[in-house]
Design an enzyme around this catalytic site. Structure first.
Site, PDB file in Angstrom:
ATOM      1  N   CYS A   2       0.848  -1.197   0.000  1.00  0.00           N
ATOM      2  CA  CYS A   2       0.000   0.000   0.000  1.00  0.00           C
ATOM      3  C   CYS A   2       0.879   1.241   0.000  1.00  0.00           C
ATOM      4  CB  CYS A   2      -0.907  -0.025   1.228  1.00  0.00           C
ATOM      5  SG  CYS A   2      -1.901   1.480   1.418  1.00  0.00           S
ATOM      6  N   CYS A  89     -35.411  26.293   8.267  1.00  0.00           N
ATOM      7  CA  CYS A  89     -36.320  26.544   9.383  1.00  0.00           C
ATOM      8  C   CYS A  89     -35.591  27.295  10.486  1.00  0.00           C
ATOM      9  CB  CYS A  89     -36.870  25.215   9.909  1.00  0.00           C
ATOM     10  SG  CYS A  89     -37.929  25.397  11.366  1.00  0.00           S
ATOM     11  N   CYS A 111     -42.607  24.635   8.241  1.00  0.00           N
ATOM     12  CA  CYS A 111     -41.606  23.570   8.285  1.00  0.00           C
ATOM     13  C   CYS A 111     -42.304  22.214   8.214  1.00  0.00           C
ATOM     14  CB  CYS A 111     -40.773  23.681   9.561  1.00  0.00           C
ATOM     15  SG  CYS A 111     -39.532  22.368   9.747  1.00  0.00           S
ATOM     16  N   CYS A 124     -37.834  37.402   5.058  1.00  0.00           N
ATOM     17  CA  CYS A 124     -36.873  37.696   6.125  1.00  0.00           C
ATOM     18  C   CYS A 124     -36.394  36.440   6.847  1.00  0.00           C
ATOM     19  CB  CYS A 124     -37.472  38.670   7.129  1.00  0.00           C
ATOM     20  SG  CYS A 124     -38.918  38.026   8.026  1.00  0.00           S
ATOM     21  N   HIS A 129     -44.964  36.584  10.774  1.00  0.00           N
ATOM     22  CA  HIS A 129     -45.463  37.821  11.376  1.00  0.00           C
ATOM     23  C   HIS A 129     -46.583  38.349  10.487  1.00  0.00           C
ATOM     24  CE1 HIS A 129     -42.921  39.660   8.229  1.00  0.00           C
ATOM     25  NE2 HIS A 129     -41.986  38.801   8.633  1.00  0.00           N
ATOM     26  N   CYS A 188      -1.681  30.926   3.142  1.00  0.00           N
ATOM     27  CA  CYS A 188      -2.190  31.880   2.161  1.00  0.00           C
ATOM     28  C   CYS A 188      -3.635  32.263   2.487  1.00  0.00           C
ATOM     29  CB  CYS A 188      -2.095  31.296   0.753  1.00  0.00           C
ATOM     30  SG  CYS A 188      -3.188  29.895   0.483  1.00  0.00           S
TER      31      CYS A 188
END
Length: 311
Positions: A2, A89, A111, A124, A129, A188
């Site tokens: 291997c 959700c 959901c 949003c 709401h 980097c």
């Protein structure tokens, strides 16, 4: 043998991969995939080349069902993050995603996870709401100050110092908002998000191409701070005004030196013949002809060399 563990193995211990022809023993590949999935790396490459492993091979080599489920979840999240219609959700401890297309006029989402059923707004992405306009979304902690919410405003100066230190080490991906930590080891600033695959700059948090650090953006490949605005303006002015002056100066010096210098050099080289050289056996007419031919040849070649040098 291997190539990873350097141990002799029977032929049946080397599984085949669909992505490439490299071979490693099953134990090494399992350990490699276990570490990659634990680090949330979905695009797992072959240990020997950049070829991405196929999901079927990953499933076949991962022995633990929990790791296979985690890998599937990361694959699904990577796909959903790139989808502009996906909404997550907002309920605590709920990572369910709702695929919402053409919901701008009817933003009421629910959901679908069993036992949750949270209602939230498509625009949003906050709890639903009704009859109330959407509140402005708070700025993402990654774009301005990634660690702004890690300490409370009433903390002491020690807390502010801690927040500043964490802000330099913890930022979020500009595409999927996944939190990313960069080890302060001088590496980097070219970052690659393991969740969505976004390639971005650690300093300006913008998606970049391979020429980002060569452009006058002020971001350096290494370093902790981008250039200041004054330095960027000076660099741009220097490139716009200084580059033509430098090129003109180099061309003004190189053109006459190469055009006149090469024929003179070749003529002197031909005339430089010692007592035992081939030139000493030539007559005066032959030497004159040889010098003249070398100078004329140089006059034809020198403009080409001059053009290549200036170009």
């Amino acid at each position: 043998e291997c190539p990873l563990c350097l141990l002799p193995q029977p032929p049946e211990a080397f599984p085949t991969l669909a992505s490439c022809a490299h071979r490693s023993c099953r134990a090494c590949l399992e350990q490699y995939l276990r570490i990659a999935v634990s680090e949330s790396r979905v695009q797992v490459a072959c240990p020997h080349c950049p070829a991405a492993l196929q999901p079927a091979d990953v499933h076949r080599l991962l022995a633990e069902p929990a790791l296979r489920d985690k890998y599937e979840e990361f694959l699904l999240r990577r796909l959903l993050v790139a989808d502009p219609g996906t909404r997550w959700c907002p309920a605590p401890d709920c990572s369910y995603a709702v695929i919402a297309y053409s919901c701008a006029e009817c933003p009421h989402l629910t959901c679908g996870r069993e036992g949750c059923g949270t209602e939230f707004c498509y625009h949003c992405r906050q709890p639903w709401h009704p009859n109330v306009p959407c509140a402005p979304a708070p700025p993402a902690p990654s774009l301005a100050n990634p660690a702004a919410q890690l300490v409370h405003p009433e903390d002491s100066a020690h807390g502010e110092t801690l927040a500043q230190a964490e802000a330099e080490d913890i930022k979020v991906c500009p595409r999927c908002s996944a939190f990313i930590t960069k080890i302060n080891d001088g590496s980097c600033n070219r970052m690659n998000c393991t969740v969505c695959g976004c390639l971005f700059c650690w300093l300006c948090l913008q998606e970049i191409s391979d020429v980002h650090f060569l452009s006058p953006s002020g971001c350096t490949f290494w370093g902790k701070r981008p250039w200041s605005r004054t330095r960027k303006i000076l660099w741009q002015l220097g490139m716009v005004l200084g580059a033509p002056m430098v090129i003109s100066l180099v061309a003004g010096i190189a053109v006459p030196v190469i055009t006149i210098g090469i024929p003179i050099y070749m003529g002197r080289k031909v005339l430089a013949g010692g007592p035992g050289s081939r030139r000493s056996s030539l007559s005066g007419c032959q030497q004159c002809l040889s010098v003249t031919s070398s100078v004329l040849l140089s006059l034809f070649v020198s403009p080409i060399i001059t053009a290549v040098t200036v170009g």
